[in-house]
Design a protein around this motif. Structure first.
Motif, PDB file in Angstrom:
ATOM      1  N   THR A  99       0.833  -1.209   0.000  1.00 33.26           N
ATOM      2  CA  THR A  99       0.000   0.000   0.000  1.00 33.26           C
ATOM      3  C   THR A  99       0.866   1.256   0.000  1.00 33.26           C
ATOM      4  N   ARG A 100       1.939   1.228   0.790  1.00 33.37           N
ATOM      5  CA  ARG A 100       2.812   2.403   0.849  1.00 33.37           C
ATOM      6  C   ARG A 100       3.552   2.605  -0.475  1.00 33.37           C
ATOM      7  N   ILE A 101       3.937   1.481  -1.113  1.00 36.76           N
ATOM      8  CA  ILE A 101       4.619   1.594  -2.401  1.00 36.76           C
ATOM      9  C   ILE A 101       3.707   2.252  -3.439  1.00 36.76           C
ATOM     10  N   VAL A 102       2.442   1.839  -3.446  1.00 38.19           N
ATOM     11  CA  VAL A 102       1.500   2.417  -4.414  1.00 38.19           C
ATOM     12  C   VAL A 102       1.317   3.908  -4.161  1.00 38.19           C
ATOM     13  N   ARG A 103       1.274   4.293  -2.890  1.00 39.86           N
ATOM     14  CA  ARG A 103       1.099   5.717  -2.563  1.00 39.86           C
ATOM     15  C   ARG A 103       2.291   6.541  -3.053  1.00 39.86           C
ATOM     16  N   TRP A 104       3.517   5.997  -2.865  1.00 40.16           N
ATOM     17  CA  TRP A 104       4.697   6.711  -3.321  1.00 40.16           C
ATOM     18  C   TRP A 104       4.723   6.825  -4.851  1.00 40.16           C
ATOM     19  N   LEU A 105       4.322   5.755  -5.505  1.00 44.09           N
ATOM     20  CA  LEU A 105       4.304   5.798  -6.964  1.00 44.09           C
ATOM     21  C   LEU A 105       3.305   6.832  -7.494  1.00 44.09           C
ATOM     22  N   ARG A 106       2.189   6.998  -6.822  1.00 44.57           N
ATOM     23  CA  ARG A 106       1.203   7.996  -7.235  1.00 44.57           C
ATOM     24  C   ARG A 106       1.776   9.413  -7.189  1.00 44.57           C
ATOM     25  N   VAL A 107       2.739   9.618  -6.311  1.00 46.26           N
ATOM     26  CA  VAL A 107       3.359  10.946  -6.215  1.00 46.26           C
ATOM     27  C   VAL A 107       4.539  11.076  -7.174  1.00 46.26           C
ATOM     28  N   LEU A 108       5.368  10.031  -7.249  1.00 41.19           N
ATOM     29  CA  LEU A 108       6.588  10.121  -8.028  1.00 41.19           C
ATOM     30  C   LEU A 108       6.342  10.097  -9.541  1.00 41.19           C
ATOM     31  N   LEU A 109       5.443   9.233 -10.012  1.00 41.58           N
ATOM     32  CA  LEU A 109       5.230   9.108 -11.454  1.00 41.58           C
ATOM     33  C   LEU A 109       4.757  10.420 -12.101  1.00 41.58           C
ATOM     34  N   PRO A 110       3.769  11.131 -11.531  1.00 44.28           N
ATOM     35  CA  PRO A 110       3.397  12.428 -12.130  1.00 44.28           C
ATOM     36  C   PRO A 110       4.544  13.426 -12.146  1.00 44.28           C
ATOM     37  N   LEU A 111       5.400  13.404 -11.092  1.00 37.64           N
ATOM     38  CA  LEU A 111       6.537  14.321 -11.060  1.00 37.64           C
ATOM     39  C   LEU A 111       7.537  14.000 -12.173  1.00 37.64           C
ATOM     40  N   VAL A 112       7.795  12.709 -12.383  1.00 38.72           N
ATOM     41  CA  VAL A 112       8.708  12.304 -13.454  1.00 38.72           C
ATOM     42  C   VAL A 112       8.160  12.722 -14.821  1.00 38.72           C
ATOM     43  N   ALA A 113       6.842  12.539 -15.029  1.00 43.30           N
ATOM     44  CA  ALA A 113       6.233  12.929 -16.304  1.00 43.30           C
ATOM     45  C   ALA A 113       6.342  14.431 -16.538  1.00 43.30           C
ATOM     46  N   LEU A 114       6.109  15.228 -15.492  1.00 40.92           N
ATOM     47  CA  LEU A 114       6.229  16.682 -15.632  1.00 40.92           C
ATOM     48  C   LEU A 114       7.657  17.094 -15.950  1.00 40.92           C
ATOM     49  N   THR A 115       8.622  16.417 -15.327  1.00 38.46           N
ATOM     50  CA  THR A 115      10.027  16.727 -15.586  1.00 38.46           C
ATOM     51  C   THR A 115      10.388  16.433 -17.046  1.00 38.46           C
ATOM     52  N   MET A 116       9.915  15.315 -17.591  1.00 37.28           N
ATOM     53  CA  MET A 116      10.208  14.956 -18.978  1.00 37.28           C
ATOM     54  C   MET A 116       9.592  15.953 -19.955  1.00 37.28           C
ATOM     55  N   LEU A 117       8.342  16.337 -19.691  1.00 31.60           N
ATOM     56  CA  LEU A 117       7.680  17.313 -20.570  1.00 31.60           C
ATOM     57  C   LEU A 117       8.385  18.658 -20.548  1.00 31.60           C
ATOM     58  N   SER A 118       8.808  19.072 -19.361  1.00 35.02           N
ATOM     59  CA  SER A 118       9.511  20.351 -19.250  1.00 35.02           C
ATOM     60  C   SER A 118      10.816  20.322 -20.031  1.00 35.02           C
ATOM     61  N   THR A 119      11.525  19.190 -19.962  1.00 33.70           N
ATOM     62  CA  THR A 119      12.787  19.061 -20.684  1.00 33.70           C
ATOM     63  C   THR A 119      12.567  19.089 -22.196  1.00 33.70           C
ATOM     64  N   MET A 120      11.505  18.440 -22.664  1.00 29.34           N
ATOM     65  CA  MET A 120      11.213  18.432 -24.102  1.00 29.34           C
ATOM     66  C   MET A 120      10.949  19.827 -24.626  1.00 29.34           C
ATOM     67  N   PHE A 121      10.127  20.619 -23.926  1.00 29.72           N
ATOM     68  CA  PHE A 121       9.824  21.978 -24.374  1.00 29.72           C
ATOM     69  C   PHE A 121      11.032  22.893 -24.262  1.00 29.72           C
TER      70      PHE A 121
END
Length: 202
Positions: A4-26
């Motif tokens: 349960t704790r792993i899933v909670r951490w992934l819910r926070v980390l995955l959106p942050l990683v996606a935002l970082t990738m999009l920012s780098t592309m632009f």
């Protein structure tokens, strides 16, 4: 660590990683060159709006007896009396095949009459070349007329005269030196009058 704790951490980390990738592309993307590919006309927009000009107009028509007229100009400035045109060219073609090409520095179209002036050069398909200050071309019938003096280079010599008229034989009633391009009623007749002088060059 529980699932349960792993899933909670992934819910926070995955959106942050996606935002970082999009920012780098632009941030590191290539600049768009769309603007450099857009064609721009080299026209002074302010001058065109101020002078109220029409650029490269063209008029085409057919007279009542079948002659084709095509009038082109570099530019036209509208006015109360029909306006004025610059760099004028008139292509004139009769049904019998006789062609005349006329050029002039200025001219205009008003009340069924095309007027070229400022030094007109006319060449015909039958081998004539004429220079005159002004030529009028009617739009209802195949008639070209110059009343302010004309100098002509013919296949057989040179002609100077006060007036010139190119018209079908049936409608040409002027007296003077005439040269027909073909026989028969309605054939094109080039008529010179008013002090005709011919220098014959065989």
């Amino acid at each position: 660590m529980s699932r349960t704790r792993i899933v909670r951490w992934l819910r926070v980390l995955l959106p942050l990683v996606a935002l970082t990738m999009l920012s780098t592309m632009f941030l590191f993307s290539r600049g768009s060159d769309v603007e450099s590919r857009i064609p721009y006309a080299e026209v002074d927009a302010q001058a065109a709006a101020r002078d109220n000009r029409i650029v490269a107009p063209e008029y085409s028509g057919v007279t009542g007896d079948g002659a084709q007229l095509t009038l082109r100009a570099g530019q036209v400035t509208p006015g109360g009396s029909g306006g004025s045109a610059g760099d004028v060219a008139l292509d004139w073609l009769r049904p019998d095949g006789l062609r005349a090409d006329l050029t002039a520095p200025q001219g205009g179209l008003l009340d069924g009459l095309v007027r070229l002036e400022g030094g007109v050069r006319m060449t015909t398909s039958s081998g004539w070349q004429l220079d005159t200050p002004q030529i009028d071309a009617r739009t209802d019938t195949s008639v070209l007329q110059a009343d302010r003096g004309v100098e002509a280079q013919a296949p057989f010599g040179r002609i100077t005269a006060g007036r010139m008229r190119l018209a079908p034989a049936a409608t040409d009633a002027d007296a003077g030196a005439a040269a027909g391009d073909s026989a028969g009623d309605g054939a094109a007749v080039l008529n010179f009058s008013d002090g005709v002088r011919l220098i014959y060059q065989p």
